[in-house]
Design an enzyme around this catalytic site. Sequence first.
Site, PDB file in Angstrom:
ATOM      1  N   ASN A   9       0.872  -1.179   0.000  1.00 11.06           N
ATOM      2  CA  ASN A   9       0.000   0.000   0.000  1.00 11.06           C
ATOM      3  C   ASN A   9       0.906   1.225   0.000  1.00 11.06           C
ATOM      4  O   ASN A   9       1.436   1.609   1.033  1.00 11.06           O
ATOM      5  CB  ASN A   9      -0.893  -0.029   1.258  1.00 11.06           C
ATOM      6  CG  ASN A   9      -1.776   1.208   1.352  1.00 11.06           C
ATOM      7  OD1 ASN A   9      -1.863   1.986   0.397  1.00 11.06           O
ATOM      8  ND2 ASN A   9      -2.416   1.390   2.492  1.00 11.06           N
ATOM      9  N   TRP A  10       1.083   1.782  -1.191  1.00  9.79           N
ATOM     10  CA  TRP A  10       1.999   2.922  -1.310  1.00  9.79           C
ATOM     11  C   TRP A  10       1.413   4.200  -0.710  1.00  9.79           C
ATOM     12  O   TRP A  10       2.111   5.177  -0.527  1.00  9.79           O
ATOM     13  CB  TRP A  10       2.332   3.184  -2.785  1.00  9.79           C
ATOM     14  CG  TRP A  10       3.207   2.153  -3.431  1.00  9.79           C
ATOM     15  CD1 TRP A  10       3.741   1.018  -2.842  1.00  9.79           C
ATOM     16  CD2 TRP A  10       3.661   2.153  -4.784  1.00  9.79           C
ATOM     17  NE1 TRP A  10       4.497   0.332  -3.762  1.00  9.79           N
ATOM     18  CE2 TRP A  10       4.464   1.000  -4.960  1.00  9.79           C
ATOM     19  CE3 TRP A  10       3.464   3.009  -5.870  1.00  9.79           C
ATOM     20  CZ2 TRP A  10       5.068   0.699  -6.195  1.00  9.79           C
ATOM     21  CZ3 TRP A  10       4.055   2.705  -7.083  1.00  9.79           C
ATOM     22  CH2 TRP A  10       4.849   1.561  -7.239  1.00  9.79           C
ATOM     23  N   LYS A  11       0.111   4.206  -0.470  1.00 11.06           N
ATOM     24  CA  LYS A  11      -0.589   5.408   0.019  1.00 11.06           C
ATOM     25  C   LYS A  11      -0.291   6.575  -0.925  1.00 11.06           C
ATOM     26  O   LYS A  11      -0.171   6.365  -2.128  1.00 11.06           O
ATOM     27  CB  LYS A  11      -0.196   5.693   1.464  1.00 11.06           C
ATOM     28  CG  LYS A  11      -0.341   4.448   2.360  1.00 11.06           C
ATOM     29  CD  LYS A  11      -0.239   4.722   3.821  1.00 11.06           C
ATOM     30  CE  LYS A  11      -0.406   3.414   4.589  1.00 11.06           C
ATOM     31  NZ  LYS A  11      -0.440   3.558   6.032  1.00 11.06           N
ATOM     32  N   HIS A  97      -9.767   1.280   4.018  1.00 11.35           N
ATOM     33  CA  HIS A  97      -8.547   1.497   4.802  1.00 11.35           C
ATOM     34  C   HIS A  97      -8.849   2.467   5.942  1.00 11.35           C
ATOM     35  O   HIS A  97      -9.650   3.391   5.788  1.00 11.35           O
ATOM     36  CB  HIS A  97      -7.430   2.052   3.897  1.00 11.35           C
ATOM     37  CG  HIS A  97      -6.106   2.052   4.588  1.00 11.35           C
ATOM     38  ND1 HIS A  97      -5.746   3.030   5.480  1.00 11.35           N
ATOM     39  CD2 HIS A  97      -5.083   1.156   4.563  1.00 11.35           C
ATOM     40  CE1 HIS A  97      -4.539   2.740   5.970  1.00 11.35           C
ATOM     41  NE2 HIS A  97      -4.116   1.615   5.426  1.00 11.35           N
ATOM     42  N   GLU A  99      -7.337   4.900   7.073  1.00 15.87           N
ATOM     43  CA  GLU A  99      -7.116   6.322   6.766  1.00 15.87           C
ATOM     44  C   GLU A  99      -8.307   6.895   5.998  1.00 15.87           C
ATOM     45  O   GLU A  99      -8.675   8.057   6.173  1.00 15.87           O
ATOM     46  CB  GLU A  99      -5.802   6.480   5.984  1.00 15.87           C
ATOM     47  CG  GLU A  99      -4.600   6.251   6.900  1.00 15.87           C
ATOM     48  CD  GLU A  99      -3.375   5.666   6.222  1.00 15.87           C
ATOM     49  OE1 GLU A  99      -3.270   5.707   4.986  1.00 15.87           O
ATOM     50  OE2 GLU A  99      -2.507   5.146   6.962  1.00 15.87           O
ATOM     51  N   GLU A 169      -6.123  -4.718  10.081  1.00 12.44           N
ATOM     52  CA  GLU A 169      -5.093  -3.742  10.409  1.00 12.44           C
ATOM     53  C   GLU A 169      -5.476  -2.996  11.680  1.00 12.44           C
ATOM     54  O   GLU A 169      -6.274  -2.046  11.628  1.00 12.44           O
ATOM     55  CB  GLU A 169      -4.941  -2.727   9.270  1.00 12.44           C
ATOM     56  CG  GLU A 169      -4.582  -3.349   7.941  1.00 12.44           C
ATOM     57  CD  GLU A 169      -3.965  -2.327   6.995  1.00 12.44           C
ATOM     58  OE1 GLU A 169      -2.825  -2.533   6.590  1.00 12.44           O
ATOM     59  OE2 GLU A 169      -4.620  -1.311   6.693  1.00 12.44           O
ATOM     60  N   GLY A 175       1.777   2.367  10.822  1.00  9.61           N
ATOM     61  CA  GLY A 175       2.742   3.452  10.725  1.00  9.61           C
ATOM     62  C   GLY A 175       3.360   3.849  12.053  1.00  9.61           C
ATOM     63  O   GLY A 175       3.992   4.903  12.173  1.00  9.61           O
ATOM     64  N   SER A 215       2.726  -2.056  10.419  1.00 14.42           N
ATOM     65  CA  SER A 215       4.166  -2.135  10.693  1.00 14.42           C
ATOM     66  C   SER A 215       4.800  -3.484  10.342  1.00 14.42           C
ATOM     67  O   SER A 215       5.728  -3.926  11.013  1.00 14.42           O
ATOM     68  CB  SER A 215       4.459  -1.746  12.156  1.00 14.42           C
ATOM     69  OG  SER A 215       4.028  -0.420  12.409  1.00 14.42           O
ATOM     70  N   GLY A 236       2.505  -0.965   4.360  1.00 16.75           N
ATOM     71  CA  GLY A 236       2.612   0.449   4.001  1.00 16.75           C
ATOM     72  C   GLY A 236       4.075   0.857   3.850  1.00 16.75           C
ATOM     73  O   GLY A 236       4.712   0.591   2.830  1.00 16.75           O
ATOM     74  N   GLY A 237       4.602   1.480   4.886  1.00 17.30           N
ATOM     75  CA  GLY A 237       5.958   2.051   4.857  1.00 17.30           C
ATOM     76  C   GLY A 237       7.014   1.159   4.220  1.00 17.30           C
ATOM     77  O   GLY A 237       7.766   1.593   3.339  1.00 17.30           O
TER      78      GLY A 237
HETATM   79  P1  PGA Z   1       2.311   0.398   7.703  1.00 17.35           P
HETATM   80  O1  PGA Z   1       0.892   0.638   7.003  1.00 17.35           O
HETATM   81  O2  PGA Z   1       2.864  -0.885   7.147  1.00 17.35           O
HETATM   82  O3  PGA Z   1       3.129   1.595   7.325  1.00 17.35           O
HETATM   83  O4  PGA Z   1       2.060   0.308   9.174  1.00 17.35           O
HETATM   84  C1  PGA Z   1       0.032  -0.441   6.755  1.00 17.35           C
HETATM   85  C2  PGA Z   1      -1.223   0.072   6.085  1.00 17.35           C
HETATM   86  O5  PGA Z   1      -1.685   1.166   6.418  1.00 17.35           O
HETATM   87  O6  PGA Z   1      -1.781  -0.604   5.207  1.00 17.35           O
END
Ligand code: PGA
Length: 253
Positions: A9-11, A97, A99, A169, A175, A215, A236-237
């Site tokens: 997930n590059w966001k 998601h 967010e 999640e 994050g 994470s 994500g990250g």
């Molecule tokens: P993260 O994000 O790996 O940076 O914690 C995961 C996500 O939001 O899908």
Amino acid sequence: MRTQIAAANWKMNLALSEAEALVDQLIAVPHQLNNNQLVILAVPFPYLIAVQNKIAGKKNIFVAAQNCYTKKSGAFTGEVSAAMLQSIGVEYVVLGHSERREYFKEDNSLLADKVNIALEHNLKPVFCCGEPLAVREAGTQDKYVETQLQESLFHLSEHEITGFIIAYEPIWAIGTGKTATNQQAQDMHANIRSVIAGKYSVTVADSISILYGGSVKASNAKEIFSMTDVDGGLVGGASLIADEFITIMNSLK
Ligand code: PGA
């Protein structure tokens, strides 16, 4: 064996040139993805076609959109429809998601509409669920996640939900560098599977890939993915760093 999935997930990150360079690195190394393993890259809308072109002909690697709108077309300035995604050959879409839920006020009922329109256009949702910290601290996370599934997914027919992809999640782990323990992930994944078995059947529950997100990184992917009910991760990250994500891909069961 359920499909095991490493989803990136590059966001809202990377310029096009950086995105292309990242994909080049990901596909430069020969991966031994077997027929049960998938890699899904959820990239920003403007990069979908470019990334698709890069991965054309690569086995078991797909792009996903990070969202879609509830309507087919019309006067909805700035939105992207499932029909548009289908028209460019996208097969997956991340929905719900945390967010999107938090910053764009997407609730369970709106997400049910998004799931429906996605399925109508042959898109496979990667449906995200997970509890905030206060809910985890109160110990009511099972019920919280169950309600998310009930209100957004449980109107689906057995046929529609078979083979679905769900990403659990916990919001407090996204994050933050604070991963759920292997056991916390396993417990929730088993809970999700048993709720689905109760509503549908054990066969349906066993067909669903449940990814863990929050994470995930190269150093912890293997142990989290090794848990019985964890079928890979939504990352994500660490998905923005080629070496990290390659190790994560190679950590799939
Ligand atoms: P993260 O994000 O790996 O940076 O914690 C995961 C996500 O939001 O899908």
